[in-house]
Design a protein around this motif. Structure first.
Motif, PDB file in Angstrom:
ATOM      1  N   UNK A 235      43.868   1.989  74.257  1.00  0.00           N
ATOM      2  CA  UNK A 235      44.472   2.488  73.017  1.00  0.00           C
ATOM      3  C   UNK A 235      45.390   1.448  72.372  1.00  0.00           C
ATOM      4  N   UNK A 236      45.995   0.615  73.202  1.00  0.00           N
ATOM      5  CA  UNK A 236      46.897  -0.417  72.639  1.00  0.00           C
ATOM      6  C   UNK A 236      46.165  -1.326  71.657  1.00  0.00           C
ATOM      7  N   UNK A 237      44.875  -1.535  71.879  1.00  0.00           N
ATOM      8  CA  UNK A 237      44.112  -2.447  71.013  1.00  0.00           C
ATOM      9  C   UNK A 237      43.923  -1.875  69.598  1.00  0.00           C
ATOM     10  N   UNK A 238      44.207  -0.562  69.447  1.00  0.00           N
ATOM     11  CA  UNK A 238      44.063   0.056  68.119  1.00  0.00           C
ATOM     12  C   UNK A 238      45.194  -0.332  67.180  1.00  0.00           C
ATOM     13  N   UNK A 239      46.244  -0.935  67.724  1.00  0.00           N
ATOM     14  CA  UNK A 239      47.449  -1.181  66.925  1.00  0.00           C
ATOM     15  C   UNK A 239      47.730  -2.662  66.679  1.00  0.00           C
ATOM     16  N   UNK A 240      48.365  -2.893  65.560  1.00  0.00           N
ATOM     17  CA  UNK A 240      48.770  -4.259  65.219  1.00  0.00           C
ATOM     18  C   UNK A 240      49.988  -4.640  66.057  1.00  0.00           C
ATOM     19  N   UNK A 241      50.951  -3.719  66.130  1.00  0.00           N
ATOM     20  CA  UNK A 241      52.175  -3.982  66.887  1.00  0.00           C
ATOM     21  C   UNK A 241      52.590  -2.700  67.593  1.00  0.00           C
ATOM     22  N   UNK A 242      53.008  -2.825  68.828  1.00  0.00           N
ATOM     23  CA  UNK A 242      53.474  -1.658  69.577  1.00  0.00           C
ATOM     24  C   UNK A 242      54.893  -1.926  70.072  1.00  0.00           C
ATOM     25  N   UNK A 254      46.672  -0.566  61.021  1.00  0.00           N
ATOM     26  CA  UNK A 254      46.114  -0.802  59.688  1.00  0.00           C
ATOM     27  C   UNK A 254      44.918   0.118  59.448  1.00  0.00           C
ATOM     28  N   UNK A 255      44.750   1.097  60.360  1.00  0.00           N
ATOM     29  CA  UNK A 255      43.662   2.060  60.191  1.00  0.00           C
ATOM     30  C   UNK A 255      44.177   3.475  60.496  1.00  0.00           C
ATOM     31  N   UNK A 288      51.502  -7.501  69.822  1.00  0.00           N
ATOM     32  CA  UNK A 288      51.533  -8.190  68.530  1.00  0.00           C
ATOM     33  C   UNK A 288      50.280  -9.032  68.349  1.00  0.00           C
ATOM     34  N   UNK A 289      49.447  -8.609  67.376  1.00  0.00           N
ATOM     35  CA  UNK A 289      48.166  -9.312  67.187  1.00  0.00           C
ATOM     36  C   UNK A 289      48.245 -10.389  66.110  1.00  0.00           C
TER      37      UNK A 289
END
Lengths: 290, 220
Positions: A235-242, A254-255, A288-289
């Motif tokens: 699930x972490x990969x779904x986010x730009x920043x956690x 961003x989705x 942070x991607x």
């Protein structure tokens, strides 16, 4: 849509900073907000457009013409406002105007007098006696008095009181009623842009994060809140920043639509403001991607 | 396109000349301007040195005002080419020197009519010419340094640098004359060679200034 300004793959390298492959465009008749934290590269982009600094590579066209080959003709049609407008401070506003006006083909003395009176500027006073707000009003008066078609402003609202900030935003909104005029407006006060911008370009550490219509930004980006144990590796990969805290996590996506659709009952999805996007991306986080 | 470029160029040149001429004058009080004019008018042959000094003050004041208020980034945001800004700085300096020389020569001739005990202009012609060339050379040495190091000096350093260059040229010439006075002073074409040398130096100087200013990153 015909563009008044087009930037393609703009790169600029300084010691310790790199503007990396930035591309965006502004159509005729719209306001573009250029946002990003201090040092993100906003001023570098603006100074590159104005050819005050030399780009390392990339293409910039204004009114469909190369910004260096047609520099003089282009600048004749641009109104430019600096964050700290440099003038000959020992001159009065009137004398400074008489120095600047002859450079512009379409200088309009009547319009100049109208803005001077509207902004209650003291023409006989020396520029060095003006407050920051009045100095900015004077810079704006100069930029607006030669019928510029593209207004470029670098942090015009920073340090201004809320009354004049609102007044300035109203003037800018009024200007683009003429559909051939556009505005590029850099700021880190994002609430100003939420009020007037049609498009938002976000720069972070010299890189373009997004450049799109403001409404798309509001629809696509979201802040997701939930318990820490919900957030597994996938699930972490779904986010730009956690960002994880003691009582749960906050994450930027961003989705937002997909997250809302799939995990509606498990997490809270809120609309992200421009400030949220800037805050999350500039502070970084565990995922942070950027 | 050519016509439009030419009209932009002519208009910008005139606007920049106006700026470069007025900015130093605006720093002076009217009484100072009147005092300069009166002194030059009534000091006869010695007024030549003074008028050169006034030209020097006006040139350095204009440039140091640009530096003090960091206006280069503002000037370059106007519809004007950097090469025009550079050329106008030279043109303004040349015109100021020429203007003051002409003014002094005329005032000297008038004084001579009123008071025939003053030396005739022809007797001081060479002195006038060489001082004039020294000022031109000082401009030629100073301006490329200014365009190379924009934003790095304060106004007092700039004024000092210009005066230093003028004095240094004088000192070098005097030393040169002490050692080679016989051979040099007998050369009948000396004024011509000096004039050609000065023109060449200013041409190279203009080229260098353009090169340096074009490369300037106006980040302030």
């Amino acid at each position: 849509m015909e563009n008044i300004l087009e930037i393609k793959s703009l790169c600029k390298e300084y010691e310790g900073f790199k503007l990396d492959n930035v591309s965006f465009s502004i159509p005729y008749g719209y306001i573009m907000g250029l946002i990003g934290p201090n040092g993100a590269g906003k001023t570098t982009i603006i100074k590159s457009i104005m050819n005050l600094i030399r780009k390392t590579s990339g293409e910039i066209t204004v009114f469909g013409q190369d910004h260096i080959q047609h520099e003089v003709e282009i600048k004749d049609r641009i109104g430019f406002v600096y964050d700290h407008p440099p003038f000959y401070d020992h001159l009065s506003l009137e004398k400074m105007k008489s120095i600047i006006a002859p450079f512009y083909t379409n200088w309009d003395e009547v319009l100049f007098r109208r803005y001077i009176s509207e902004f209650e500027l003291p023409l006989k006073k020396k520029i060095e006696t003006l407050s920051r707000g009045m100095r900015m009003k004077y810079a704006l008066t100069i930029a607006l008095s030669h019928h510029a078609e593209l207004i470029i402003m670098d942090e015009p609202t920073s340090g201004l009181d809320p009354v004049f900030r609102r007044e300035l935003l109203e003037i800018l909104s009024g200007l683009i009623q003429d559909e051939r005029k556009s505005i590029l407006f850099s700021t880190h006060i994002t609430s100003d842009l939420e009020r007037i911008a049609d498009f938002i370009t976000y720069i972070h550490k010299g890189k373009l994060i997004f450049s799109c219509p403001k409404d798309d930004v509001m629809d696509l980006w979201g802040v997701v809140k939930g318990p820490n144990n919900w957030l597994d590796q996938d699930k972490q990969t779904l986010f730009t920043t956690v960002k994880k805290g003691e009582y749960g996590f906050e994450a930027l996506t961003s989705d937002a639509k997909s997250i809302r659709r799939e995990f509606r009952d498990e997490v809270i999805v809120e609309k992200a403001t421009l400030e949220d996007i800037m805050y999350f991306t500039s502070k970084g986080g565990e995922n942070d991607k950027q | 396109m050519i016509n439009s470029n030419t009209s932009y160029h002519t208009r910008n040149l005139a606007a920049l000349l106006k700026k470069d001429f007025l900015i130093p004058l605006y720093t002076m009080k009217p009484v100072q301007v009147v005092a300069f004019v009166l002194i030059i008018l009534f000091m006869g042959s010695t007024s030549f040195t003074l008028s050169m000094a006034v030209a020097l003050v006006l040139i350095t004041t204009g440039i140091s005002m640009d530096e003090k208020y960091k206006v280069d980034s503002f000037l370059c945001s106007l519809p004007v080419k950097r090469s025009t800004i550079v050329f106008t700085k030279y043109l303004n300096a040349w015109l100021l020197i020429l203007g003051f020389v002409s003014f002094t020569v005329i005032s000297h001739m008038v004084t001579n009519l009123v008071n025939p005990s003053e030396p005739e202009f022809i007797s001081i012609f060479e002195g006038v010419l060489y001082s004039f060339l020294i000022m031109f050379n000082a401009v030629g040495i100073f301006l490329p340094a200014h365009f190379k190091f924009i934003g790095n000096f304060n106004k007092s350093v700039l004024s000092f640098a210009f005066v230093f260059i003028v004095v240094a040229i004088f000192v070098v010439l005097i030393i040169f004359l002490i050692f080679y006075s016989e051979t040099i002073l007998d050369e009948p074409l000396l004024p011509v060679w000096c004039t050609i040398g000065t023109i060449l130096l200013n041409a190279i100087s203009l080229f260098l200034s353009n090169y340096f200013y074009k490369k300037q990153e106006l980040t302030i």
